[in-house]
Design an enzyme around this catalytic site. Sequence first.
Site, PDB file in Angstrom:
ATOM      1  N   GLU A 197       6.751  -9.307   0.756  1.00 42.68           N
ATOM      2  CA  GLU A 197       5.640  -9.569   1.701  1.00 42.68           C
ATOM      3  C   GLU A 197       5.264 -11.055   1.699  1.00 42.68           C
ATOM      4  O   GLU A 197       4.117 -11.438   1.489  1.00 42.68           O
ATOM      5  CB  GLU A 197       4.428  -8.698   1.347  1.00 42.68           C
ATOM      6  CG  GLU A 197       4.735  -7.218   1.468  1.00 42.68           C
ATOM      7  CD  GLU A 197       3.512  -6.347   1.367  1.00 42.68           C
ATOM      8  OE1 GLU A 197       2.558  -6.730   0.682  1.00 42.68           O
ATOM      9  OE2 GLU A 197       3.501  -5.263   1.994  1.00 42.68           O
ATOM     10  N   GLU A 249       9.068  -0.294   2.596  1.00 43.25           N
ATOM     11  CA  GLU A 249       7.824   0.315   2.120  1.00 43.25           C
ATOM     12  C   GLU A 249       7.185   1.087   3.266  1.00 43.25           C
ATOM     13  O   GLU A 249       7.109   0.565   4.374  1.00 43.25           O
ATOM     14  CB  GLU A 249       6.815  -0.730   1.623  1.00 43.25           C
ATOM     15  CG  GLU A 249       7.203  -1.402   0.338  1.00 43.25           C
ATOM     16  CD  GLU A 249       6.145  -2.360  -0.160  1.00 43.25           C
ATOM     17  OE1 GLU A 249       4.953  -2.173   0.184  1.00 43.25           O
ATOM     18  OE2 GLU A 249       6.491  -3.306  -0.865  1.00 43.25           O
TER      19      GLU A 249
HETATM   20  C1  BGP Z   1       2.226  -3.560  -0.549  1.00 42.28           C
HETATM   21  C2  BGP Z   1       2.962  -3.982  -1.827  1.00 42.28           C
HETATM   22  C3  BGP Z   1       3.355  -2.868  -2.730  1.00 42.28           C
HETATM   23  C4  BGP Z   1       2.435  -1.663  -2.696  1.00 42.28           C
HETATM   24  C5  BGP Z   1       1.911  -1.362  -1.305  1.00 42.28           C
HETATM   25  C6  BGP Z   1       0.876  -0.256  -1.280  1.00 42.28           C
HETATM   26  O1  BGP Z   1       1.437  -4.611  -0.147  1.00 42.28           O
HETATM   27  O2  BGP Z   1       4.160  -4.665  -1.477  1.00 42.28           O
HETATM   28  O3  BGP Z   1       3.486  -3.433  -4.017  1.00 42.28           O
HETATM   29  O4  BGP Z   1       1.466  -1.763  -3.631  1.00 42.28           O
HETATM   30  O5  BGP Z   1       1.344  -2.497  -0.732  1.00 42.28           O
HETATM   31  O6  BGP Z   1      -0.388  -0.825  -1.463  1.00 42.28           O
HETATM   32  P1  BGP Z   1      -1.373  -0.256  -2.567  1.00 42.28           P
HETATM   33  O7  BGP Z   1      -0.545  -0.098  -3.809  1.00 42.28           O
HETATM   34  O8  BGP Z   1      -2.421  -1.259  -2.690  1.00 42.28           O
HETATM   35  O9  BGP Z   1      -1.863   1.063  -2.038  1.00 42.28           O
END
Ligand code: BGP
Length: 488
Positions: free
Chosen positions: A181, A387
């Site tokens: 990201e 993701e």
């Molecule tokens: C993204 C990241 C991941 C993961 C995902 C879900 O920004 O790349 O590492 O964490 O978010 O977010 P969260 O874990 O805050 O629910």
Amino acid sequence: MNKLFPENFLWGGATAANQCEGAWNEDGKGVSSADLMTGGTLTSPRTFTPNIKADAYYPSHEAIDHYHRYEEDIALFAEMGFKCYRMSIAWTRIFPNGELSVGGDLPNRAGLEHYRKVFECCKKHGIEPIVTLSHYEMPYHLMTAYNGWSDRRVIDFFVGYCETVFNEYKGLVKYYLTFNEINILATPFGGIMAGGILPQKDVKLDFAAMTKGEDDANTRFNALHHQFVASAKAVRIAHAVDPDIKVGCMVAAMVSYPLSPNPDDILLTQQSVRTGNYLCGDVMVRGAYPAFARRYFDEHGITIRWEDGDAETLKNGTVDFYTFSYYASGCISADPAQASAAGNMLFGVKNPYLPLSDWGWPIDAKGLRYFLNELYDRYQIPLMIVENGLGAEDTMEPGGGVHDPYRIAYLKAHVEAMREAIADGVDLIGYTPWGCIDIVSASTGEMKKRYGFIYVDKDNDGNGTLNRFRKDSFYWYKRCIESRGADL
Ligand code: BGP
């Protein structure tokens, strides 16, 4: 229309080292920024503490102990039929303080050996590793000694780390992603998580507040420029080490719609989508900053500190494929009176047509089809969703079952959106839903915000057996993969 996904479609799942491994200081690993992030909740944000506090809880220190349990976990991934596993290497397991030392005791052999065992375990199960080289865990020494990516010298440290990894796992790993990201650095809260830019005090990761608070955009965008240069150099080295290696970028999808047909909303949305998504994608896919960057930089007091050769480096180091995270879409209005809404790295106003997750993220599967088409129209290179998923509070039944119909519904709708996009002509090569096993939330530090097909017995305070349990979605995804997306 053909209901089946391509035969060679890379179905898999995704994790990140700092959110699953634990073993935060084992086998020579150095301290990373993630190790200094306390636990938190949606209403009580986690905090970055420059020094470990004895009375604080740090979820990454044990996480779900994937470091020691990876064989069991990968066997469960294989049981679902995974073709790939998107994971990350902790930079500080290979170079504990981030710096290289020629003729010294670095790289850390124990770190290299650990990941070799993980990759060999994947290959034994017919699973292709897709390896993120930097996923929100900056070597802490590089934060304190160089203020993270704000210092150009960090480029060479990262490139040396990449070269070491490419050579070490030549023939074993052929898919890499440079920065997770990367576009978070284009947002006011990206400095710590992605840029390793050191706050001089404890900082709460209150993303909404951080989008309004003090911000040094000039430092952040120079840090981002250094990551662009580092990524481009890494691409060239990867191809020189092994022509079979493919290197991708990884961008958080910031899909936003104008709240109304008011031209003010349209223009504001266009500017947000450009800076949020296309600035990074254009540099890493096309090899140069887009024309709109100039005005944005001028208006935000940003002066990129170019050095001789940077433009050539960017042009010659473009990525082989584009990967992204997609959870939700946003809505943008020029009217400040509109109610706000959350979402992964997204901040905008509430879209009256979309339901929200338990953590307030809008649910919009059609937005995924929309964005896949936008991306492919712009870049015409293979795309991969690395993701996607629904964070929810799952409950373990007394008999050990976990019923998560809401997650199945979310994923089913997004798989159907992917199939529509492929029918639209998009070259989509893979899908790795986020948190394929329950892991620590990045934004809140919670275990309660579960994404997995596999339930892990651990709570927000670190209590639990760490035992793994298959959820209903485990069996759903297994059928989805077996049927190439036909049986949803
Ligand atoms: C993204 C990241 C991941 C993961 C995902 C879900 O920004 O790349 O590492 O964490 O978010 O977010 P969260 O874990 O805050 O629910």
